[in-house]
Enzyme design. Structure first.
Site, PDB file in Angstrom:
ATOM      1  N   ASN A   2      41.471  34.350  34.625  1.00 50.63           N
ATOM      2  CA  ASN A   2      42.519  34.674  35.598  1.00 50.63           C
ATOM      3  C   ASN A   2      43.025  33.347  36.161  1.00 50.63           C
ATOM      4  OD1 ASN A   2      44.080  35.499  37.718  1.00 50.63           O
ATOM      5  ND2 ASN A   2      42.398  36.369  38.928  1.00 50.63           N
ATOM      6  N   LYS A  40      45.466  32.817  38.031  1.00 54.77           N
ATOM      7  CA  LYS A  40      46.090  32.956  39.362  1.00 54.77           C
ATOM      8  C   LYS A  40      47.425  32.195  39.379  1.00 54.77           C
ATOM      9  CE  LYS A  40      41.569  33.768  41.240  1.00 54.77           C
ATOM     10  NZ  LYS A  40      40.697  33.818  42.413  1.00 54.77           N
ATOM     11  N   HIS A  72      43.228  43.273  41.893  1.00 56.82           N
ATOM     12  CA  HIS A  72      42.471  42.078  42.287  1.00 56.82           C
ATOM     13  C   HIS A  72      42.411  42.019  43.811  1.00 56.82           C
ATOM     14  CE1 HIS A  72      41.377  37.914  42.942  1.00 56.82           C
ATOM     15  NE2 HIS A  72      40.892  37.927  41.711  1.00 56.82           N
ATOM     16  N   GLU A  75      42.798  39.720  45.810  1.00 55.65           N
ATOM     17  CA  GLU A  75      43.893  38.964  46.446  1.00 55.65           C
ATOM     18  C   GLU A  75      45.143  39.838  46.550  1.00 55.65           C
ATOM     19  OE1 GLU A  75      43.660  35.518  43.876  1.00 55.65           O
ATOM     20  OE2 GLU A  75      41.706  35.064  44.756  1.00 55.65           O
ATOM     21  N   GLU A 131      34.022  42.298  41.283  1.00 60.67           N
ATOM     22  CA  GLU A 131      34.209  40.986  41.905  1.00 60.67           C
ATOM     23  C   GLU A 131      33.910  41.083  43.397  1.00 60.67           C
ATOM     24  OE1 GLU A 131      36.980  38.355  39.308  1.00 60.67           O
ATOM     25  OE2 GLU A 131      38.186  39.431  40.759  1.00 60.67           O
ATOM     26  N   GLY A 155      36.117  32.317  44.404  1.00 59.50           N
ATOM     27  CA  GLY A 155      36.649  31.015  44.776  1.00 59.50           C
ATOM     28  C   GLY A 155      35.851  30.308  45.863  1.00 59.50           C
ATOM     29  N   SER A 174      33.114  33.039  41.070  1.00 57.80           N
ATOM     30  CA  SER A 174      32.440  31.744  40.912  1.00 57.80           C
ATOM     31  C   SER A 174      31.544  31.670  39.681  1.00 57.80           C
ATOM     32  CB  SER A 174      31.661  31.388  42.185  1.00 57.80           C
ATOM     33  OG  SER A 174      32.542  31.282  43.292  1.00 57.80           O
TER      34      SER A 174
HETATM   35  P1  PGA Z   1      36.693  32.474  40.724  1.00 57.14           P
HETATM   36  O1  PGA Z   1      37.757  33.684  40.703  1.00 57.14           O
HETATM   37  O2  PGA Z   1      36.034  32.443  39.383  1.00 57.14           O
HETATM   38  O3  PGA Z   1      37.523  31.246  40.995  1.00 57.14           O
HETATM   39  O4  PGA Z   1      35.730  32.772  41.816  1.00 57.14           O
HETATM   40  C1  PGA Z   1      37.473  34.895  40.056  1.00 57.14           C
HETATM   41  C2  PGA Z   1      38.642  35.845  40.234  1.00 57.14           C
HETATM   42  O5  PGA Z   1      39.252  35.869  41.305  1.00 57.14           O
HETATM   43  O6  PGA Z   1      38.977  36.609  39.302  1.00 57.14           O
END
Ligand code: PGA
Length: 251
Positions: A9, A11, A96, A98, A168, A174, A213
């Site tokens: 992803n 982003k 997601h 976000e 997640e 993140g 992460s």
């Molecule tokens: P990250 O993000 O690996 O940077 O924690 C995962 C995601 O949001 O899909």
């Protein structure tokens, strides 16, 4: 036997130059990865560029979101599932955290998007997960069950044969704080057992990715858990060596 699936992803990251470097690295190294399904999900505006830059059939392309409305119309700023198909997108990340937290997407909206994606032959990667507050106050399972129930009500359990789930935990995205393999496994097992109440067969088949992460140094242990079938990778998917190392760990 479920085949592991790792998706990147990206982003809202990248430029033509940085994406070309990333895709060149993936082209060069993807041959080292064993029997794993792989996808990358760039920002929508770069989907065609990524598809044209990929020289390998081993990496599919997906989007990070799409409109609820399936075809076209007066929806400024949106892109439809038909447009994703037009550019050979096989996957779309939906729900997601976000999108839920920053753009206010609701369970009902996400469920409708899942339906539209399925009706048009694009595989949804349905994200579910709890915040730290929800985990600590003991409502984690209720939150995840509610997120899943909205989709089950919209498309039915049988449709989950064509849905990828990504667990997640919001507190791990993140932040550098990964769920421990045991914490992740516990939730993956909960999700699978919840689906099994409706169909044991579908529950056994559904791919459940872990996201939050994931890095080259923690991927193998996470992916070795019995109910973890690969990962949805944010930050580490922006570096070809790291992403390939994670894909290898799933193999
Ligand atoms: P990250 O993000 O690996 O940077 O924690 C995962 C995601 O949001 O899909």
């Amino acid at each position: 036997m479920r085949k592991a699936f790792v998706a990147g992803n990206w982003k809202m990251h990248g430029s033509k130059a940085s994406i070309l470097t990333l895709v060149s690295g993936l082209n060069a190294k993807v041959g080292e990865v064993g029997d794993v399904d792989i996808a990358v999900c760039p920002p929508a505006i770069y989907i065609d560029f990524v598809n044209r830059s990929l020289s390998t059939g081993k990496i599919a392309v997906g989007a990070q979101n799409m409109a609820e409305e399936p075809v076209q119309g007066a929806y400024t700023g949106e892109h439809s599932v038909a447009m994703l198909k037009d550019f050979d997108c096989q996957y779309v990340i939906l729900g997601h955290s976000e999108r839920r937290a920053i753009y206010g997407e609701t369970d009902a909206q996400i469920a409708r998007k899942v339906k539209v994606a399925l009706e048009n032959g694009v595989t949804p990667i349905l994200c579910v997960g709890e915040t730290l507050e929800e985990r600590e106050s003991g409502v984690m399972e209720t939150v995840i069950a509610t997120q899943l129930d909205a989709v089950i009500a919209e498309v039915g359990i049988v449709a989950f044969e064509k849905i990828v789930i990504a667990y997640e935990p919001v507190w791990a995205i993140g932040t550098g704080k990964t769920a421990t393999p045991a914490q992740a496994q516990e939730v993956h097992a909960f999700i699978r057992s919840k689906l099994a109440q409706l169909s044991a067969d579908i529950a056994q088949k559904v791919i459940i990715q872990y996201g939050g992460s994931v890095k080259p140094d923690n991927a193998a242990e996470l992916f070795s858990q019995p109910d973890i079938d690969g990962g949805l990778i944010g930050g580490a998917s922006l570096n070809a060596d790291d992403f390939i190392a994670i894909c290898k760990a799933a193999g």
